[in-house]
Design a protein around this motif. Structure first.
Motif, mmCIF file in Angstrom:
data_model
loop_
_atom_site.group_PDB
_atom_site.id
_atom_site.type_symbol
_atom_site.label_atom_id
_atom_site.label_comp_id
_atom_site.label_asym_id
_atom_site.label_seq_id
_atom_site.Cartn_x
_atom_site.Cartn_y
_atom_site.Cartn_z
ATOM 1 N N LYS A 184 78.277 24.450 22.633
ATOM 2 C CA LYS A 184 78.730 23.226 22.668
ATOM 3 C C LYS A 184 78.075 22.684 20.708
ATOM 4 C CE LYS A 184 80.541 22.301 26.704
ATOM 5 N NZ LYS A 184 80.282 20.885 27.588
ATOM 6 N N ARG A 185 77.143 22.674 20.445
ATOM 7 C CA ARG A 185 75.846 22.964 19.367
ATOM 8 C C ARG A 185 76.663 23.641 18.008
ATOM 9 N NH1 ARG A 185 70.509 25.607 20.230
ATOM 10 N NH2 ARG A 185 69.569 24.576 18.434
ATOM 11 N N VAL A 186 77.804 23.880 18.188
ATOM 12 C CA VAL A 186 78.390 24.782 16.269
ATOM 13 C C VAL A 186 79.588 23.615 16.858
ATOM 14 C CG1 VAL A 186 79.861 26.045 15.905
ATOM 15 C CG2 VAL A 186 78.306 27.040 17.977
ATOM 16 N N GLN A 187 79.115 22.646 15.866
ATOM 17 C CA GLN A 187 80.130 21.722 15.043
ATOM 18 C C GLN A 187 81.098 21.722 15.299
ATOM 19 O OE1 GLN A 187 77.466 19.571 11.803
ATOM 20 N NE2 GLN A 187 76.270 18.546 13.876
ATOM 21 N N ILE A 188 81.885 22.731 14.439
ATOM 22 C CA ILE A 188 83.531 22.817 14.287
ATOM 23 C C ILE A 188 83.790 22.727 15.525
ATOM 24 C CG2 ILE A 188 82.612 23.059 11.762
ATOM 25 C CD1 ILE A 188 84.078 26.051 12.488
ATOM 26 N N ILE A 189 83.290 23.405 16.501
ATOM 27 C CA ILE A 189 84.501 23.828 18.075
ATOM 28 C C ILE A 189 83.847 23.093 19.535
ATOM 29 C CG2 ILE A 189 85.627 25.755 17.309
ATOM 30 C CD1 ILE A 189 83.206 27.021 18.372
ATOM 31 N N GLN A 190 82.765 22.617 18.934
ATOM 32 C CA GLN A 190 82.431 20.843 20.176
ATOM 33 C C GLN A 190 83.211 20.604 20.446
ATOM 34 O OE1 GLN A 190 79.653 17.847 18.649
ATOM 35 N NE2 GLN A 190 78.126 18.658 20.118
ATOM 36 N N ARG A 191 84.026 19.930 20.792
ATOM 37 C CA ARG A 191 85.369 19.627 21.051
ATOM 38 C C ARG A 191 86.293 20.277 21.586
ATOM 39 N NH1 ARG A 191 88.841 15.033 18.044
ATOM 40 N NH2 ARG A 191 86.743 13.718 17.922
ATOM 41 N N TYR A 192 86.039 20.875 21.418
ATOM 42 C CA TYR A 192 87.569 22.491 21.913
ATOM 43 C C TYR A 192 86.857 22.928 22.915
ATOM 44 C CZ TYR A 192 89.118 27.295 22.421
ATOM 45 O OH TYR A 192 89.827 28.574 23.445
ATOM 46 N N ILE A 193 85.642 22.843 22.310
ATOM 47 C CA ILE A 193 84.945 24.143 24.207
ATOM 48 C C ILE A 193 84.560 22.845 25.373
ATOM 49 C CG2 ILE A 193 82.244 25.084 24.648
ATOM 50 C CD1 ILE A 193 82.318 26.188 22.185
ATOM 51 N N THR A 194 84.144 21.633 24.349
ATOM 52 C CA THR A 194 83.965 20.738 25.380
ATOM 53 C C THR A 194 85.606 20.493 27.075
ATOM 54 O OG1 THR A 194 82.087 19.763 24.492
ATOM 55 C CG2 THR A 194 83.475 18.158 26.276
ATOM 56 N N ASP A 195 86.356 20.855 25.600
ATOM 57 C CA ASP A 195 88.353 20.000 26.143
ATOM 58 C C ASP A 195 88.224 21.382 27.241
ATOM 59 O OD1 ASP A 195 87.948 17.569 24.962
ATOM 60 O OD2 ASP A 195 89.588 18.389 23.343
ATOM 61 N N ARG A 196 88.125 22.776 26.132
ATOM 62 C CA ARG A 196 88.843 23.772 27.458
ATOM 63 C C ARG A 196 87.976 24.068 28.343
ATOM 64 N NH1 ARG A 196 92.805 26.046 27.969
ATOM 65 N NH2 ARG A 196 92.851 28.121 28.778
ATOM 66 N N ASN A 197 86.461 23.662 28.217
ATOM 67 C CA ASN A 197 85.280 23.809 29.801
ATOM 68 C C ASN A 197 85.776 22.677 30.443
ATOM 69 O OD1 ASN A 197 83.042 25.535 30.539
ATOM 70 N ND2 ASN A 197 81.848 23.569 30.970
ATOM 71 N N ASP A 198 86.092 22.151 30.265
ATOM 72 C CA ASP A 198 86.088 20.444 32.028
ATOM 73 C C ASP A 198 87.713 21.207 31.729
ATOM 74 O OD1 ASP A 198 84.577 19.688 31.039
ATOM 75 O OD2 ASP A 198 85.761 17.637 29.552
ATOM 76 N N LYS A 199 88.913 21.501 31.111
ATOM 77 C CA LYS A 199 90.085 22.085 32.026
ATOM 78 C C LYS A 199 90.088 23.374 32.559
ATOM 79 C CE LYS A 199 93.354 20.142 28.413
ATOM 80 N NZ LYS A 199 93.867 20.779 27.158
ATOM 81 N N ILE A 200 88.999 24.404 32.518
ATOM 82 C CA ILE A 200 88.768 25.427 33.546
ATOM 83 C C ILE A 200 87.774 25.042 34.379
ATOM 84 C CG2 ILE A 200 87.760 27.341 33.078
ATOM 85 C CD1 ILE A 200 87.931 28.005 30.418
ATOM 86 N N ASN A 201 86.934 24.257 34.067
ATOM 87 C CA ASN A 201 86.435 23.448 35.847
ATOM 88 C C ASN A 201 87.210 23.344 36.940
ATOM 89 O OD1 ASN A 201 84.139 24.576 34.741
ATOM 90 N ND2 ASN A 201 83.271 22.742 33.879
#
Length: 417
Positions: free
Chosen positions: A292-309
């Motif tokens: 999540k520290r990689v800025q350009i994909i931070q939002r993608y990882i957060t949204d995607r991880n929330d949906k997966i959880n």
């Protein structure tokens, strides 16, 4: 009247004690030299006048066509017409008592007239060709091919006319003979006929233009077309060598024309990174938080991880074993990173196809292919853009716990031991 004037010189010579036959030959020789000298002086005078006139016109004219007429010696050839007519009119007077020589002289003059006509036609067509090449809409057209086709027919007609003059037979008899000898003629002019057919098809179908960048592997050609003739196409390769390709090969074999790319809004980038299969894995929560520290994909990882959880919780998936339920993978996140990186790259045309895809597994690993188009189509800049992109991606791969495949070196093998 002509006979009386001619006889006057002969009578004058005989009165001087010269024999009749010698007087006739001396009269013939003198008149011949005089006519040739007059024709030469007249030709030189006309040429001088024409040159002065044409040069002045060319300087004042706004078009370049008259300049090309002078360059291709059209006025010089026209200057020969009047002296040749003078010789033709003088022949009956010169050879009055020598009908056989007069016949030969008449035929020779007519042959010279045919050759002069062909030279005038050729120089005019060269001038037209040079002029059309200065016009934007004709620069890339194979004008040379059409001119060569016309000149082939003109020379055939000229040769037949010369044969008819020399032999004293009708020209139509030669056309009849050509019908009987058509097989031989087709064999002799096979390359020219094939080139003619190819030139017409290339022009009608707009397959090739002067200035096009083509690659023709069979002939080792990779460069820009500089000339299209009836028999050959010249390509200046990027290493400055010249490759000559038979015109017929353009329709009988396969070649690549890059004109479509040059006229489009971008130049295609299609290159892969091969990822080692044993470096691919599911991401645990700590690794997800780290990425999540990689800025350009931070939002993608957060949204995607929330949906997966949410999915795993709603479906009561046992996450004590990571394979259960849905998970992020390091290669999937890396693909998204590459795609987002390209979407933010200033040299990539966003209006054209842009995707990062996973190809079929190979013995070396999993190819991750970039398929995009650079905005700059110039070769040097295009190569720089590709190098810049892959420099970054190769350096970014380890951040996703992935490895790029490469054949083991002696050093790496010794290091593992």
């Amino acid at each position: 009247m002509t006979e009386q004037k001619n006889q006057f010189f002969i009578d004058y010579l005989t009165s001087m004690g010269v024999s009749q036959s010698l007087a006739e030959y001396l009269n013939l020789f003198g008149l011949f030299i005089l006519t040739v000298l007059l024709a030469f002086l007249l030709d030189l005078l006309i040429w001088k006048v024409l040159r002065i006139i044409t040069v002045r016109i060319a300087r004042k004219s706004k078009t370049n066509f008259d300049n090309f007429l002078v360059t291709n010696r059209v006025p010089r050839y026209f200057a020969h017409i009047i002296p040749l007519l003078l010789v033709w009119e003088a022949l009956p007077f010169i050879f009055l008592n020598f009908s056989y020589l007069g016949s030969i002289g008449s035929k020779l003059t007519l042959v010279i007239g045919v050759i002069l006509t062909l030279q005038i036609i050729s120089s005019l067509l060269r001038s037209v060709n040079d002029y059309l090449k200065t016009l934007e809409r004709f620069k890339d057209k194979p004008i040379n091919s059409y001119i060569q086709v016309f000149m082939i027919f003109a020379w055939i007609a000229g040769i037949l006319t010369v044969f008819a003059i020399v032999t004293g037979t009708s020209i139509w008899k030669f056309f009849t003979a050509l019908g009987a000898a058509s097989a031989v003629i087709l064999l002799i002019f096979k390359d020219s006929i094939l080139g003619l057919v190819a030139s017409i098809q290339v022009s009608i179908n707009d397959m090739l233009r002067i200035g096009d960048w083509i690659t023709f592997d069979k002939y080792g050609a990779d460069g820009n077309v500089t000339e299209i003739n009836l028999a050959t196409v010249k390509v200046q390769n990027f290493d400055k060598t010249i490759t000559t390709i038979p015109t017929y090969a353009l329709i009988s074999d396969s070649f690549k024309n890059w004109r479509g790319m040059e006229q489009s809004a971008g130049r295609r980038i299609k290159r892969s990174l091969i990822i080692k299969q044993n470096s691919i894995k599911f991401l645990n929560s700590e690794e997800v938080e780290s990425l999540k520290r990689v800025q350009i994909i931070q939002r993608y990882i957060t949204d995607r991880n929330d949906k997966i959880n949410s999915y795993n919780t709603e479906n009561n998936r046992d996450k004590s074993l990571v394979i259960n339920g849905r998970n992020l993978t390091n290669i999937g996140v890396f693909r998204k990173y590459v795609e987002t990186y390209l979407e933010n790259h200033s040299a990539i045309n966003k209006k054209m196809t842009l995707m990062v895809r996973q190809l079929s597994p190979t013995p070396q690993g999993i190819p991750i292919e970039i398929y995009a188009f650079s905005s700059d189509k110039r070769w040097e800049n295009y190569e720089y853009i590709i190098a810049d992109i892959f420099d970054h991606l190769l350096a970014a791969v380890p951040y996703f716990d992935l490895e790029v495949y490469e054949l083991p070196s002696t050093f790496s093998i010794q290091k593992e031991k």
